[in-house]
Design a protein around this motif. Structure first.
Motif, PDB file in Angstrom:
ATOM      1  N   ALA A  98     -43.324 -40.696  19.587  1.00 45.22           N
ATOM      2  CA  ALA A  98     -43.261 -39.591  18.637  1.00 45.22           C
ATOM      3  C   ALA A  98     -44.586 -39.423  17.912  1.00 45.22           C
ATOM      4  CB  ALA A  98     -42.128 -39.841  17.632  1.00 45.22           C
ATOM      5  N   LEU A  99     -45.330 -40.518  17.732  1.00 50.69           N
ATOM      6  CA  LEU A  99     -46.628 -40.438  17.059  1.00 50.69           C
ATOM      7  C   LEU A  99     -47.635 -39.616  17.849  1.00 50.69           C
ATOM      8  CD1 LEU A  99     -46.977 -44.129  15.810  1.00 50.69           C
ATOM      9  CD2 LEU A  99     -46.306 -42.111  14.483  1.00 50.69           C
ATOM     10  N   THR A 100     -47.469 -39.577  19.173  1.00 47.21           N
ATOM     11  CA  THR A 100     -48.376 -38.782  20.008  1.00 47.21           C
ATOM     12  C   THR A 100     -47.733 -37.467  20.449  1.00 47.21           C
ATOM     13  OG1 THR A 100     -47.642 -39.843  22.067  1.00 47.21           O
ATOM     14  CG2 THR A 100     -49.453 -40.903  20.875  1.00 47.21           C
ATOM     15  N   VAL A 101     -46.615 -37.125  19.852  1.00 46.54           N
ATOM     16  CA  VAL A 101     -45.883 -35.883  20.120  1.00 46.54           C
ATOM     17  C   VAL A 101     -45.469 -35.821  21.592  1.00 46.54           C
ATOM     18  CG1 VAL A 101     -45.811 -33.414  19.596  1.00 46.54           C
ATOM     19  CG2 VAL A 101     -47.517 -34.857  18.482  1.00 46.54           C
ATOM     20  N   SER A 102     -44.843 -36.895  22.073  1.00 46.40           N
ATOM     21  CA  SER A 102     -44.450 -36.972  23.475  1.00 46.40           C
ATOM     22  C   SER A 102     -42.940 -37.140  23.595  1.00 46.40           C
ATOM     23  CB  SER A 102     -45.151 -38.140  24.156  1.00 46.40           C
ATOM     24  OG  SER A 102     -44.843 -38.191  25.532  1.00 46.40           O
ATOM     25  N   ASP A 103     -42.337 -36.405  24.529  1.00 46.76           N
ATOM     26  CA  ASP A 103     -40.921 -36.605  24.834  1.00 46.76           C
ATOM     27  C   ASP A 103     -40.717 -37.835  25.706  1.00 46.76           C
ATOM     28  OD1 ASP A 103     -39.937 -34.321  23.434  1.00 46.76           O
ATOM     29  OD2 ASP A 103     -40.684 -33.047  25.043  1.00 46.76           O
ATOM     30  N   TYR A 104     -41.630 -38.072  26.653  1.00 46.12           N
ATOM     31  CA  TYR A 104     -41.612 -39.308  27.433  1.00 46.12           C
ATOM     32  C   TYR A 104     -42.319 -40.369  26.604  1.00 46.12           C
ATOM     33  CZ  TYR A 104     -40.280 -36.568  31.533  1.00 46.12           C
ATOM     34  OH  TYR A 104     -39.626 -35.755  32.417  1.00 46.12           O
ATOM     35  N   ARG A 105     -41.647 -41.508  26.367  1.00 48.76           N
ATOM     36  CA  ARG A 105     -42.166 -42.506  25.441  1.00 48.76           C
ATOM     37  C   ARG A 105     -42.241 -43.867  26.133  1.00 48.76           C
ATOM     38  NH1 ARG A 105     -39.089 -40.220  19.984  1.00 48.76           N
ATOM     39  NH2 ARG A 105     -39.963 -38.113  20.225  1.00 48.76           N
ATOM     40  N   TYR A 106     -43.418 -44.476  26.105  1.00 48.68           N
ATOM     41  CA  TYR A 106     -43.632 -45.699  26.862  1.00 48.68           C
ATOM     42  C   TYR A 106     -44.912 -46.388  26.424  1.00 48.68           C
ATOM     43  CZ  TYR A 106     -46.985 -42.705  29.278  1.00 48.68           C
ATOM     44  OH  TYR A 106     -48.030 -41.855  29.547  1.00 48.68           O
ATOM     45  N   ASN A 107     -45.049 -47.656  26.811  1.00 49.03           N
ATOM     46  CA  ASN A 107     -46.292 -48.413  26.750  1.00 49.03           C
ATOM     47  C   ASN A 107     -46.656 -48.807  28.167  1.00 49.03           C
ATOM     48  OD1 ASN A 107     -46.730 -48.453  23.906  1.00 49.03           O
ATOM     49  ND2 ASN A 107     -45.166 -50.057  23.695  1.00 49.03           N
ATOM     50  N   ARG A 108     -47.936 -48.653  28.503  1.00 53.91           N
ATOM     51  CA  ARG A 108     -48.373 -48.934  29.868  1.00 53.91           C
ATOM     52  C   ARG A 108     -49.711 -49.661  29.839  1.00 53.91           C
ATOM     53  NH1 ARG A 108     -51.157 -46.620  34.423  1.00 53.91           N
ATOM     54  NH2 ARG A 108     -49.867 -46.539  36.319  1.00 53.91           N
ATOM     55  N   ALA A 109     -49.862 -50.678  30.683  1.00 56.75           N
ATOM     56  CA  ALA A 109     -51.121 -51.420  30.800  1.00 56.75           C
ATOM     57  C   ALA A 109     -51.470 -51.576  32.270  1.00 56.75           C
ATOM     58  CB  ALA A 109     -50.994 -52.789  30.138  1.00 56.75           C
ATOM     59  N   PHE A 110     -52.757 -51.490  32.565  1.00 59.23           N
ATOM     60  CA  PHE A 110     -53.209 -51.609  33.955  1.00 59.23           C
ATOM     61  C   PHE A 110     -54.609 -52.212  33.964  1.00 59.23           C
ATOM     62  CE2 PHE A 110     -55.593 -49.848  37.574  1.00 59.23           C
ATOM     63  CZ  PHE A 110     -54.814 -50.323  38.622  1.00 59.23           C
ATOM     64  N   ALA A 111     -54.866 -53.102  34.914  1.00 59.27           N
ATOM     65  CA  ALA A 111     -56.192 -53.701  35.081  1.00 59.27           C
ATOM     66  C   ALA A 111     -56.487 -53.844  36.567  1.00 59.27           C
ATOM     67  CB  ALA A 111     -56.273 -55.053  34.389  1.00 59.27           C
ATOM     68  N   GLU A 112     -57.751 -53.689  36.915  1.00 59.70           N
ATOM     69  CA  GLU A 112     -58.181 -53.752  38.309  1.00 59.70           C
ATOM     70  C   GLU A 112     -59.565 -54.368  38.381  1.00 59.70           C
ATOM     71  OE1 GLU A 112     -58.458 -50.610  42.013  1.00 59.70           O
ATOM     72  OE2 GLU A 112     -59.061 -49.918  40.022  1.00 59.70           O
ATOM     73  N   GLY A 113     -59.779 -55.245  39.356  1.00 58.60           N
ATOM     74  CA  GLY A 113     -61.095 -55.847  39.546  1.00 58.60           C
ATOM     75  C   GLY A 113     -61.412 -56.025  41.018  1.00 58.60           C
ATOM     76  N   THR A 114     -62.683 -55.888  41.383  1.00 54.61           N
ATOM     77  CA  THR A 114     -63.133 -56.094  42.764  1.00 54.61           C
ATOM     78  C   THR A 114     -64.345 -57.012  42.774  1.00 54.61           C
ATOM     79  OG1 THR A 114     -64.545 -54.125  42.684  1.00 54.61           O
ATOM     80  CG2 THR A 114     -62.301 -53.836  43.520  1.00 54.61           C
ATOM     81  N   LEU A 115     -64.491 -57.783  43.843  1.00 55.58           N
ATOM     82  CA  LEU A 115     -65.633 -58.677  44.040  1.00 55.58           C
ATOM     83  C   LEU A 115     -66.187 -58.487  45.444  1.00 55.58           C
ATOM     84  CD1 LEU A 115     -64.397 -62.046  42.484  1.00 55.58           C
ATOM     85  CD2 LEU A 115     -66.282 -60.644  41.634  1.00 55.58           C
ATOM     86  N   TYR A 116     -67.515 -58.579  45.569  1.00 57.65           N
ATOM     87  CA  TYR A 116     -68.177 -58.413  46.864  1.00 57.65           C
ATOM     88  C   TYR A 116     -69.196 -59.539  47.050  1.00 57.65           C
ATOM     89  CZ  TYR A 116     -66.437 -53.693  45.911  1.00 57.65           C
ATOM     90  OH  TYR A 116     -65.648 -52.621  45.567  1.00 57.65           O
ATOM     91  N   TRP A 117     -69.165 -60.142  48.262  1.00 52.62           N
ATOM     92  CA  TRP A 117     -70.132 -61.184  48.612  1.00 52.62           C
ATOM     93  C   TRP A 117     -70.745 -60.869  49.976  1.00 52.62           C
ATOM     94  CZ3 TRP A 117     -65.083 -62.372  47.246  1.00 52.62           C
ATOM     95  CH2 TRP A 117     -64.891 -63.043  46.046  1.00 52.62           C
ATOM     96  N   ARG A 118     -72.050 -61.099  50.109  1.00 51.58           N
ATOM     97  CA  ARG A 118     -72.662 -61.066  51.440  1.00 51.58           C
ATOM     98  C   ARG A 118     -72.322 -62.367  52.141  1.00 51.58           C
ATOM     99  NH1 ARG A 118     -77.101 -58.894  48.376  1.00 51.58           N
ATOM    100  NH2 ARG A 118     -77.471 -56.704  48.876  1.00 51.58           N
ATOM    101  N   LEU A 119     -71.742 -62.252  53.319  1.00 49.96           N
ATOM    102  CA  LEU A 119     -71.284 -63.437  54.026  1.00 49.96           C
ATOM    103  C   LEU A 119     -71.443 -63.231  55.519  1.00 49.96           C
ATOM    104  CD1 LEU A 119     -69.906 -66.229  53.770  1.00 49.96           C
ATOM    105  CD2 LEU A 119     -67.703 -65.057  53.994  1.00 49.96           C
TER     106      LEU A 119
END
Length: 363
Positions: A98-119
């Motif tokens: 309601a604080l963001t004036v939204s009818d759909y109400r939720y908490n969401r978290a997401f994280a992503e990481g990538t690593l690259y090696w010459r091999l």
């Protein structure tokens, strides 16, 4: 056919971005949208826990989706199109209420990481990626009474940039839809003829259905529908290497895996409870291989992912017309569904491979 389409009306984005360092921006954004979910009845029945026509029509109406999002990312890879060393990382937090004036109400978290090696020789690279996320609905209070999630806020896995042993979004909670015509000649678990004119159709057994000539109806008549999940854990590792004697061509071998979870709300009766208990988190690990053509616009790749999944029990939903109205009925008995269908021999093995053609590396 798609599970749903989204019609956006009146989108208003506001964003503030600050650079924390070289290729390391952080941003705070707010997006006000009036959105509409146009979906088939089975999607609402399982994903939203609403199976009656009146409630479904209300959810199909215009609703506000207005999240506040904080995001930070960093890029320490050596090149954008086909990195050979370094790493990238991104984290995102999203809140709607309601604080963001939204009818759909939720908490969401997401994280992503990538690593690259010459091999190995020349331009050979070992690349890896990890994704993790979760979303939880908040209590109602707006025009949407139940604590439901918008399809865009859910997590999906499968596809050319995800778990490549699956088609797009096909790894995770799913249901099967089956046209009513295939249940006309079915029977219940006790052997009685199926009643396809009333709610008693839910007692039909989808594992033993036949056509009018008495021939068995195959798994290809059932359509799997991705529902998305409330949590995601996904990882991948890929070895990219040049092919000898072939300029601008490279190969790759990879292993992708993910688990898409679901916490199902169950506000309705026994039929929906039975259905909800069948729609749970699922996971898989799929190996594969591919070929890359190194063009000026980025790698053009063909990947073949092997799906080792066995047959699984999936909930089945059908629709009937009663008193001139369309009603959605979940069947009490799940379907033992096989990704290879009824094929045998070499055909059964080939049906387990999923092909993907795309531009750019998977990550």
């Amino acid at each position: 056919t798609e599970i749903y389409t989204l019609s956006l009306h009146d989108a208003l984005p506001i964003s503030y971005t600050r650079t924390l360092g070289p290729r390391a921006p952080a941003s705070l954004s707010y997006r006000f949208e009036v959105t509409r979910v146009e979906a088939g009845g089975p999607y609402f029945c399982v994903n939203f826990g609403v199976c009656d026509t009146t409630s479904i029509n209300a959810l199909r109406g215009h609703q506000r989706l207005s999240p506040l999002t904080a995001q930070v990312q960093i890029d320490r890879s050596d090149q954008p199109l086909a990195p050979t060393s370094g790493y990238t990382a991104r984290a995102e937090l999203e809140h709607a209420s309601a604080l963001t004036v939204s009818d759909y109400r939720y908490n969401r978290a997401f994280a992503e990481g990538t690593l690259y090696w010459r091999l190995g020789p020349k331009t050979a690279v070992l690349a890896s990626r990890l994704r993790v996320g979760f979303v939880r609905p908040l209590s109602g209070g707006g025009t949407i009474d139940e604590a439901v999630l918008h399809p865009r806020t859910r997590f999906y896995a499968g596809g050319s940039q995800s778990v490549r042993g699956y088609g797009e979004n096909q790894l995770g909670p799913r249901i099967l839809t089956l046209p009513l015509q295939y249940l006309v000649h079915s029977r219940t678990a006790s052997g009685s003829p199926c009643d396809v004119t009333s709610e008693a159709i839910r007692f039909c057994d989808p594992n033993f259905i036949t056509d009018s000539a008495g021939a068995p109806v195959g798994d290809d008549k059932f359509t799997p529908r991705a529902l998305g999940g409330t949590s995601l854990l996904e990882g991948s590792i890929e070895y990219r290497f040049p092919l000898p004697f072939l300029t601008n061509l490279g190969g790759a071998v990879f292993v992708d895996g993910a688990a898409v979870g679901e916490r199902v709300l169950d506000p309705l009766g026994a039929g929906v409870r039975t259905l909800a208990n069948l729609v749970r988190g699922t996971g898989a690990i799929t190996p594969g291989f591919g070929v890359r053509y190194l063009s000026s616009v980025g790698p053009i790749r063909i990947d073949a992912g092997f799906n080792p999944s066995r047959a699984e029990d999936l909930a089945v939903v059908t629709e009937i017309i009663r008193n001139g109205k369309q009603e959605i009925i979940p069947l009490d008995i799940p379907k033992r569904y096989s990704p290879t269908g009824t094929s045998t021999g070499i055909g059964k093995i080939l049906n387990r491979f999923t092909l993907h053609l795309s531009i750019g590396q998977a990550y």
